[in-house]
Design an enzyme around this catalytic site. Structure first.
Site, short mmCIF file in Angstrom:
data_model
loop_
_atom_site.label_atom_id
_atom_site.label_comp_id
_atom_site.label_asym_id
_atom_site.label_seq_id
_atom_site.Cartn_x
_atom_site.Cartn_y
_atom_site.Cartn_z
N LYS A 152 -72.32 -70.96 7.02
CA LYS A 152 -71.16 -71.00 7.91
C LYS A 152 -71.15 -69.77 8.81
CE LYS A 152 -66.95 -69.55 8.00
NZ LYS A 152 -66.82 -69.31 9.45
N GLU A 201 -72.25 -57.91 1.49
CA GLU A 201 -72.56 -56.79 2.38
C GLU A 201 -71.31 -56.56 3.22
OE1 GLU A 201 -75.14 -54.96 2.36
OE2 GLU A 201 -76.66 -56.14 1.34
N CYS A 205 -71.73 -52.64 11.34
CA CYS A 205 -71.20 -52.21 10.04
C CYS A 205 -71.64 -50.79 9.72
CB CYS A 205 -71.63 -53.18 8.96
SG CYS A 205 -73.37 -53.58 9.07
N GLU A 219 -62.19 -48.69 8.98
CA GLU A 219 -63.25 -49.14 9.88
C GLU A 219 -62.61 -49.74 11.14
OE1 GLU A 219 -65.48 -52.62 8.61
OE2 GLU A 219 -67.30 -51.65 9.32
P1 NAP Z 1 -64.75 -61.28 8.32
O1 NAP Z 1 -63.45 -61.53 8.94
O2 NAP Z 1 -64.81 -60.81 6.92
O3 NAP Z 1 -65.55 -62.65 8.46
C1 NAP Z 1 -66.84 -62.84 7.94
C2 NAP Z 1 -67.01 -64.29 7.63
O4 NAP Z 1 -66.10 -64.67 6.62
C3 NAP Z 1 -66.75 -65.19 8.82
O5 NAP Z 1 -67.67 -66.25 8.80
C4 NAP Z 1 -65.35 -65.68 8.54
O6 NAP Z 1 -65.03 -66.90 9.13
C5 NAP Z 1 -65.35 -65.80 7.05
N1 NAP Z 1 -64.01 -65.78 6.49
C6 NAP Z 1 -62.89 -65.25 7.01
N2 NAP Z 1 -61.83 -65.48 6.22
C7 NAP Z 1 -62.29 -66.19 5.16
C8 NAP Z 1 -61.66 -66.75 4.00
N3 NAP Z 1 -60.35 -66.63 3.79
N4 NAP Z 1 -62.45 -67.41 3.13
C9 NAP Z 1 -63.76 -67.56 3.36
N5 NAP Z 1 -64.39 -67.08 4.43
C10 NAP Z 1 -63.68 -66.39 5.32
O7 NAP Z 1 -65.63 -60.26 9.11
P2 NAP Z 1 -65.97 -60.29 10.67
O8 NAP Z 1 -64.71 -59.99 11.39
O9 NAP Z 1 -66.71 -61.50 11.04
O10 NAP Z 1 -67.02 -59.09 10.77
C11 NAP Z 1 -66.61 -57.77 10.72
C12 NAP Z 1 -66.74 -57.16 9.33
O11 NAP Z 1 -68.01 -57.43 8.77
C13 NAP Z 1 -66.64 -55.68 9.35
O12 NAP Z 1 -65.84 -55.23 8.28
C14 NAP Z 1 -68.07 -55.20 9.17
O13 NAP Z 1 -68.23 -53.95 8.67
C15 NAP Z 1 -68.62 -56.24 8.29
N6 NAP Z 1 -70.08 -56.34 8.46
C16 NAP Z 1 -70.87 -55.84 7.45
C17 NAP Z 1 -72.25 -55.88 7.57
C18 NAP Z 1 -73.16 -55.36 6.47
O14 NAP Z 1 -74.33 -55.68 6.46
N7 NAP Z 1 -72.69 -54.57 5.53
C19 NAP Z 1 -72.80 -56.45 8.69
C20 NAP Z 1 -71.96 -56.94 9.71
C21 NAP Z 1 -70.60 -56.89 9.55
P3 NAP Z 1 -64.15 -66.99 10.50
O15 NAP Z 1 -64.25 -65.73 11.21
O16 NAP Z 1 -64.75 -68.12 11.19
O17 NAP Z 1 -62.74 -67.30 10.07
#
Ligand code: NAP
Ligand code: MG
Length: 506
Positions: free
Chosen positions: A199, A275, A310, A409
């Site tokens: 997804k 991650e 990240c 963050e």
């Molecule tokens: P996010 O809001 O956590 O979303 C990540 C994924 O989870 C998306 O596909 C999102 O879907 C899904 N998601 C959201 N709410 C959910 C729920 N209630 N149940 C199941 N899945 C759910 O993160 P983001 O805004 O996309 O990315 C930013 C974050 O990712 C930052 O905190 C960053 O540090 C972290 N990140 C970490 C790494 C690493 O390797 N450590 C790499 C990149 C990013 P939808 O958005 O479609 O709702």
């Protein structure tokens, strides 16, 4: 430094994003069981290009029923062995063909990524697509070069330790490096024989849908890779809670990462790997090398990909003796980074991913002011007249250790400067968050480099550099930056396999 300067903006091309999209391979249906199909509900959601806020596609909105169909397809593909029972050489060849197709279409994929998430097209090509290629080829090559083990038991028995694919692997991925981070999971999981349901984030489905189509062209059997765009709380949660998904690999925020632990607990105790985010420090000691070089690495380390990284080096923790000179150079370097249209090949800082994220980043900037930090450059939205979501590279000084900007963050172009007098204090500041993804130390002294590296609590420590990376090394964090097996490196293949012990009486 008393004046607040701003970054000169590049020009914005007049070609609207919907016109650009018309020339690109935009796919808008779910990819399930080897073909495109609409969502069971028939619903669609708009994809808005961050560069000008225009709608470029209406993408099928997957939900529980679609996840069920995708998981069933993945399960069938796994159980009949159409992929996992191939000779590893054949899996290798398929993944290498896929890499060749991605390379053939690299320009289109880079433009599509840039259009979808607002990142500079030159970086999409030089980083996202290049690393995607490296990743595919690395795990393809490993597919037929991995050996299992025979245990050193006594002569009366024979015990083997073998690795087997898990079955159906679910992946939920973020929007900041949409294709690349998905492929960090897809390539090792497929190389060892799993089937997958992925997804993408709602903000970034386009490249992954095209990638799935290319995988079919490369000869990946139907059902082995399924892509279900949709929203997190519906499609993402359905995958997390699915009783027939064997493992769930997630990259995203800590807040959502926690939910996946709950989903697993509430359902089938599937393996979960997380991650998560970071608040990574760049620790500059009194004997750091050349200020100009450090300044450039600090500016690029935090402002690359608009800070939506990240492992962004979002805190500069600097010894007081070097502070004034370095901060001045960092501000100057920040102001030289060209902000503008992501599709302009000269752009370095593009647009933030969506209006909601723009508001979130501006909220962090507001909080920094409230908490008494001092703005040195940037600090606001620019190019609003384009309809896009641009924020200038922003630097705050005097960021107190416990303040929100020091702890939370931002995931945007905002650098926090913190100052220390003695080394223990500097290390305490560097380690003083819940995260532990990346950290750097800048010093000319070899023994300081070693001693400080050991004391930094981070999954990756860079010495006199930042953001060096390669598919050969694991990537992941300490603390609340995640756990459960890192992405990248050969060990990522273990994350997608079970270990089986087989005893044989002789
Ligand atoms: P996010 O809001 O956590 O979303 C990540 C994924 O989870 C998306 O596909 C999102 O879907 C899904 N998601 C959201 N709410 C959910 C729920 N209630 N149940 C199941 N899945 C759910 O993160 P983001 O805004 O996309 O990315 C930013 C974050 O990712 C930052 O905190 C960053 O540090 C972290 N990140 C970490 C790494 C690493 O390797 N450590 C790499 C990149 C990013 P939808 O958005 O479609 O709702
Ligand atoms: Mg999200």
């Amino acid at each position: 430094m008393s004046t607040v300067a701003s970054t000169p903006a590049g020009t914005i091309s007049r070609t609207p994003s919907d016109e650009v999209a018309a020339g690109l391979p935009v796919r808008t249906d779910l990819w399930v069981d080897g073909g495109f199909r609409p969502a069971v509900s028939g619903r669609r959601f708009d994809r808005v290009a961050p560069r000008d806020g225009r709608v470029v596609a209406a993408v099928a909105e997957g939900d529980v029923a679609d996840v069920d169909l995708a998981v069933a397809a993945a399960r069938r593909a796994f159980e009949d062995g159409r992929w996992c029972d191939l000779h590893p050489r054949e899996r290798r060849a398929t993944l290498l063909r896929l890499a060749d197709l991605v390379e053939r279409d690299a320009d289109d994929l880079a433009r599509l990524e840039s259009l979808d998430v607002g990142k500079p097209v030159s970086h999409a090509k030089a980083v996202d697509i290049r690393v995607t290629l490296q990743t595919l080829r690395f795990y393809a090559e490993a597919a037929d070069k991995s050996y299992d083990a025979v245990a050193p038991t006594g002569p009366a028995v024979h015990a083997t330790i073998t690795r087997e694919p898990l079955g159906v692997v679910g992946a939920v991925v973020p929007w900041n490096f949409p294709l690349m981070m998905a492929v960090w999971k897809i390539a090792p999981a497929l190389a060892v024989g799993n089937s997958m349901v992925v997804k993408p984030a709602e903000q970034s489905p386009l490249t992954l849908l095209r990638f799935a189509e290319l995988a079919a062209e490369a000869g990946l059997p139907d059902g082995v890779l399924n892509v279900v765009p949709g929203f997190g709380p519906t499609a993402g949660a359905a995958l997390g809670r699915h009783m027939d998904v064997d493992a769930l690999t997630f990259t995203g925020s800590g807040q959502v990462g926690r939910l996946f632990l709950n989903y697993a607990a509430e359902s089938n105790i599937k393996e979960v790997s997380l991650e998560l985010g970071g608040k990574s420090p760049q620790l500059v000691l009194a004997d750091a090398p050349d200020t100009a070089a450090v300044a450039k690495a600090v500016a690029v380390g935090v402002f690359f990909n608009q800070g939506e990284v990240c492992s962004a080096g979002s805190r500069l923790v600097v010894h007081r003796s070097r502070k004034d000179e370095l901060v001045e150079a960092v501000v100057a370097a920040s102001q030289r980074l060209r902000l503008g249209d992501p599709l302009d090949p000269k752009t370095f800082v593009g647009a933030l991913v969506e209006a909601e994220h723009l508001e979130r980043v501006l909220g962090h900037i507001g909080a920094a002011h409230e908490d008494g930090a001092r703005l040195l450059t940037g600090g606001g939205q620019v190019l609003a007249e384009t309809g896009g979501y641009y924020v200038e590279p922003t630097v705050f000084d005097d960021v107190a250790a416990g303040s929100r900007l020091a702890q939370q963050e931002v995931f945007g172009p905002v650098l926090a400067v913190q100052t220390f007098d003695d080394l223990d204090e500097g290390i305490a500041l560097a380690n003083g968050t819940d995260y532990g993804l990346g950290a750097s130390v800048w010093t000319k002294d070899l023994s300081s480099a070693h001693r400080v590296s050991r004391r930094l609590r981070a999954g990756t420590v860079w010495v006199n550099c930042y953001d060096e990376s390669d598919i050969t090394v694991p990537f992941g964090g300490y603390g609340q930056s995640g756990f459960g097996g890192h992405d990248k490196g050969l060990a990522a293949m273990d994350k997608y396999t079970h270990t089986k012990t087989t005893w044989m009486a002789l």
